[in-house]
Write a protein that holds these residues in place. Sequence first.
Motif: not given
Length: 211
Positions: A125, A143, A161
Amino acid sequence: MEKPVIIFGAKGIAHPALEIFNSNNVVVFGFLDEDEKIHGTEINTVSVLGNPEDDGFLKLIGQKTEAFVAEENPKYRKFLVELLNDRRKVQPVNAIHRRSFISTDATIGHGNFINANVNIGAGAEIGSHCIINSAAIIEHKAKLGDFVQIGAGSVINSEVTIEEGAFIGSGATIISGLTIGKNARVGAGSVVISSVGSNETVFGNPAAKVK
């Protein structure tokens, strides 16, 4: 992309952004930059037309042209994005090099710079307004928040992340499953083996906090 593009900013990633649009057969109408000394000059035959806040050029955005923000300074990059959002009600387009690889089930926001040989894995993402430089690897299910910068040749391993505004230097490696906090900075060539807090700076192999 049917409309030509105006690139906001004429330094840093502006020239490679032009090359990316050229690689995709997208016409670049011109550059806008706040530095008046370079107005009227050219980058690879494309002119620096004027200031990004000039209404004469802004009125073209969304009607006759698209916009891409090539400013690397995060604060000014965010200012230009908000300018386009507020005054023209548009989002900047992505600049994605045709020699990058993006998995069919990765998700990508608006206004991202993705240079040649970048590899974005399955289920990754990517937020909006990120800068991902040449040959960076974003592994599966990683992400990235908005306004993240990833240096050339960096490896962001699976399920990492990276929060908004973080900066990852060239050639850095982030081990799987870690979190890099908001506005954190990771030095070039670092190997990060533990999560990094918001606003922290780390460097080295293994990466340690810089005070």
